[in-house]
Scaffold this motif. Structure first.
Motif, PDB file in Angstrom:
ATOM      1  N   THR A 271       0.843  -1.203   0.000  1.00 18.52           N
ATOM      2  CA  THR A 271       0.000   0.000   0.000  1.00 18.52           C
ATOM      3  C   THR A 271       0.874   1.246   0.000  1.00 18.52           C
ATOM      4  OG1 THR A 271      -0.123   0.129   2.414  1.00 18.52           O
ATOM      5  CG2 THR A 271      -1.790  -1.226   1.290  1.00 18.52           C
ATOM      6  N   ASP A 272       0.290   2.327  -0.536  1.00 16.22           N
ATOM      7  CA  ASP A 272       1.045   3.578  -0.586  1.00 16.22           C
ATOM      8  C   ASP A 272       1.461   4.015   0.808  1.00 16.22           C
ATOM      9  OD1 ASP A 272       0.567   3.504  -3.283  1.00 16.22           O
ATOM     10  OD2 ASP A 272      -1.069   4.961  -3.248  1.00 16.22           O
ATOM     11  N   GLY A 273       0.575   3.837   1.761  1.00 18.87           N
ATOM     12  CA  GLY A 273       0.889   4.268   3.122  1.00 18.87           C
ATOM     13  C   GLY A 273       2.028   3.467   3.734  1.00 18.87           C
ATOM     14  N   SER A 274       2.053   2.113   3.529  1.00 17.88           N
ATOM     15  CA  SER A 274       3.138   1.292   4.099  1.00 17.88           C
ATOM     16  C   SER A 274       4.463   1.637   3.434  1.00 17.88           C
ATOM     17  CB  SER A 274       2.827  -0.192   3.941  1.00 17.88           C
ATOM     18  OG  SER A 274       2.744  -0.551   2.573  1.00 17.88           O
ATOM     19  N   GLU A 275       4.433   1.915   2.145  1.00 17.96           N
ATOM     20  CA  GLU A 275       5.678   2.294   1.480  1.00 17.96           C
ATOM     21  C   GLU A 275       6.199   3.618   2.030  1.00 17.96           C
ATOM     22  OE1 GLU A 275       6.832   1.101  -2.389  1.00 17.96           O
ATOM     23  OE2 GLU A 275       4.748   0.873  -3.020  1.00 17.96           O
ATOM     24  N   TYR A 276       5.287   4.542   2.236  1.00 16.87           N
ATOM     25  CA  TYR A 276       5.715   5.872   2.679  1.00 16.87           C
ATOM     26  C   TYR A 276       6.110   5.884   4.152  1.00 16.87           C
ATOM     27  CZ  TYR A 276       5.630  10.932   3.371  1.00 16.87           C
ATOM     28  OH  TYR A 276       5.972  12.241   3.679  1.00 16.87           O
ATOM     29  N   TRP A 277       5.291   5.270   4.993  1.00 19.92           N
ATOM     30  CA  TRP A 277       5.528   5.365   6.438  1.00 19.92           C
ATOM     31  C   TRP A 277       6.456   4.266   6.979  1.00 19.92           C
ATOM     32  CZ3 TRP A 277       4.275   9.904   7.935  1.00 19.92           C
ATOM     33  CH2 TRP A 277       3.139  10.551   7.472  1.00 19.92           C
ATOM     34  N   LEU A 278       6.350   3.048   6.447  1.00 18.37           N
ATOM     35  CA  LEU A 278       7.085   1.920   7.043  1.00 18.37           C
ATOM     36  C   LEU A 278       8.400   1.598   6.333  1.00 18.37           C
ATOM     37  CD1 LEU A 278       4.158  -0.591   7.745  1.00 18.37           C
ATOM     38  CD2 LEU A 278       5.270   0.982   9.342  1.00 18.37           C
ATOM     39  N   TYR A 279       8.359   1.505   5.031  1.00 20.09           N
ATOM     40  CA  TYR A 279       9.509   0.972   4.310  1.00 20.09           C
ATOM     41  C   TYR A 279      10.371   2.036   3.651  1.00 20.09           C
ATOM     42  CZ  TYR A 279       6.401  -2.997   4.878  1.00 20.09           C
ATOM     43  OH  TYR A 279       5.552  -3.947   5.397  1.00 20.09           O
ATOM     44  N   GLY A 280       9.864   3.236   3.545  1.00 17.52           N
ATOM     45  CA  GLY A 280      10.637   4.310   2.933  1.00 17.52           C
ATOM     46  C   GLY A 280      10.762   4.205   1.439  1.00 17.52           C
ATOM     47  N   THR A 281      10.034   3.254   0.856  1.00 17.10           N
ATOM     48  CA  THR A 281      10.081   3.100  -0.603  1.00 17.10           C
ATOM     49  C   THR A 281       9.123   4.080  -1.263  1.00 17.10           C
ATOM     50  OG1 THR A 281       8.459   1.315  -0.375  1.00 17.10           O
ATOM     51  CG2 THR A 281      10.777   0.688  -0.543  1.00 17.10           C
ATOM     52  N   SER A 282       9.255   4.188  -2.558  1.00 16.48           N
ATOM     53  CA  SER A 282       8.404   5.115  -3.290  1.00 16.48           C
ATOM     54  C   SER A 282       7.090   4.437  -3.646  1.00 16.48           C
ATOM     55  CB  SER A 282       9.093   5.578  -4.567  1.00 16.48           C
ATOM     56  OG  SER A 282       8.202   6.313  -5.382  1.00 16.48           O
ATOM     57  N   PRO A 283       5.983   5.040  -3.277  1.00 19.29           N
ATOM     58  CA  PRO A 283       4.687   4.464  -3.652  1.00 19.29           C
ATOM     59  C   PRO A 283       4.376   4.632  -5.134  1.00 19.29           C
ATOM     60  CG  PRO A 283       4.363   6.517  -2.500  1.00 19.29           C
ATOM     61  CD  PRO A 283       5.837   6.232  -2.441  1.00 19.29           C
TER      62      PRO A 283
END
Length: 333
Positions: A78-90
């Motif tokens: 999810t966009d939120g997990s990429e942004y908040w948890l993993y630091g990857t680009s959504p």
């Protein structure tokens, strides 16, 4: 309906909140006006996260993600997990461009989705996983004090085994200390493993004939039992390679040979003296003094044990007794 149900504003008052038109208000505090959510983005002004991806609608507009799509890059994160948890680009399914999707990095390999080399060993995560089979999260997969990159690129050793050639010496030791080949268990091809040469015999694993005596280290250790660290093991002045008995001084067989010859000679003499006695027989000359006509005298002698034994024999009768007989003996040397 929009005011009553969606924005919670008063349909009878254009500025439900004093000084702010209802259209410009932000009923759900998501950073987007009520009118923009209804007319521009198609979201709900009373739902701050329209697609339930843990990013509020206003932040999604700022980031460029889909306000109506929880996974804008379709990488199963999810966009939120990429942004908040993993630091990857959504917005990218492979943030670090290492050919491994963000999902696989996060969920399968536990690598860093924002860095193509998660363990900083100068090997990309993709190469470690799919080419070399090393651990992309450990710069030294086999814990031999050589990084995976050093083993693969520089030393050509096995990054998955501490002792890649199973010769008893670790790859690190071979590279840094013995300077042998970590993928060849017998660097000098002399028939002895590098480990046996270094740890057991003390020979040079890079030199097939450590003492330069003409015999390989293997021949000295296994075949002849000579010292691979001494060119002349028995100290007889001959190199082991030129010595037919490199562990025995040449004087020893010479002495043994002479002793054998002497004992043989003694034995032969004893047999000859005991069983092959040579006898010498002679007769008195007829002209010897004291002989008279008619006497037939025989004088015989034998040599026994180094002594001369002789006797005078009267072969036929005579008128006068013998008084004085001269006997001439011919005794051999």
């Amino acid at each position: 309906y929009e005011e009553v149900v969606l924005t919670g504003t008063d349909p009878n008052d254009p500025e439900t909140e004093d000084g702010t038109p209802d259209a410009d208000g932000d009923a759900d505090n998501d950073g987007l006006s009520n009118l923009d959510e209804l007319r521009v983005y198609g979201s709900l002004p009373n739902d701050p996260d329209f697609d339930n991806d843990d990013l509020i609608d206003g932040l999604e507009i700022t980031l460029g993600t889909g306000i109506n799509n929880p996974d804008s890059d379709f990488d199963n994160l999810t966009d939120g997990s990429e942004y908040w948890l993993y630091g990857t680009s959504p917005l990218s399914n492979d943030t670090d461009n290492d050919l491994i999707s963000d999902f696989d990095e996060v969920m399968v390999y536990n690598t860093n989705g924002t860095n193509f080399d998660s363990d900083f060993d100068l090997l990309g995560d993709y190469a470690e996983i799919f080419t070399h089979g090393t651990d992309p999260n450990n710069p030294d997969s086999d814990y031999d004090l050589l990084t995976d990159q050093e083993e693969i690129v520089i030393y050509n050793s096995d990054p998955l085994q501490r002792d890649g050639d199973a010769d008893g010496l670790s790859d690190y030791f071979e590279v840094m200390t013995s300077h042998t080949r970590p993928r060849d268990n017998d660097t000098d091809a002399d028939g002895l493993t590098d480990g046996a040469e270094w740890d057991t015999y003390g020979t040079d694993p890079n030199l097939p004939d450590t003492d330069l005596d003409g015999l390989s280290d293997y021949e000295e250790v296994v075949t002849y039992g000579s010292d691979p660290l001494r060119a002349d093991t028995d100290g007889d002045g001959m190199l082991d390679g030129a010595d037919f008995m490199p562990t025995m001084h040449w004087i020893v067989p010479v002495v043994v040979a002479f002793a054998g010859i002497f004992m043989l000679a003694v034995g032969v003499k004893r047999v000859k003296d005991n069983y092959f006695v040579e006898e010498f027989i002679t007769k008195a000359e007829p002209a010897s003094l004291g002989l008279e006509p008619g006497m037939d005298i025989a004088v015989e002698y034998k040599i026994r044990g180094g002594l001369v034994v002789f006797g005078v024999v009267v072969r036929n009768g005579a008128d006068n007794p013998m008084r004085n007989v001269q006997v001439v003996l011919g005794v051999p040397d």
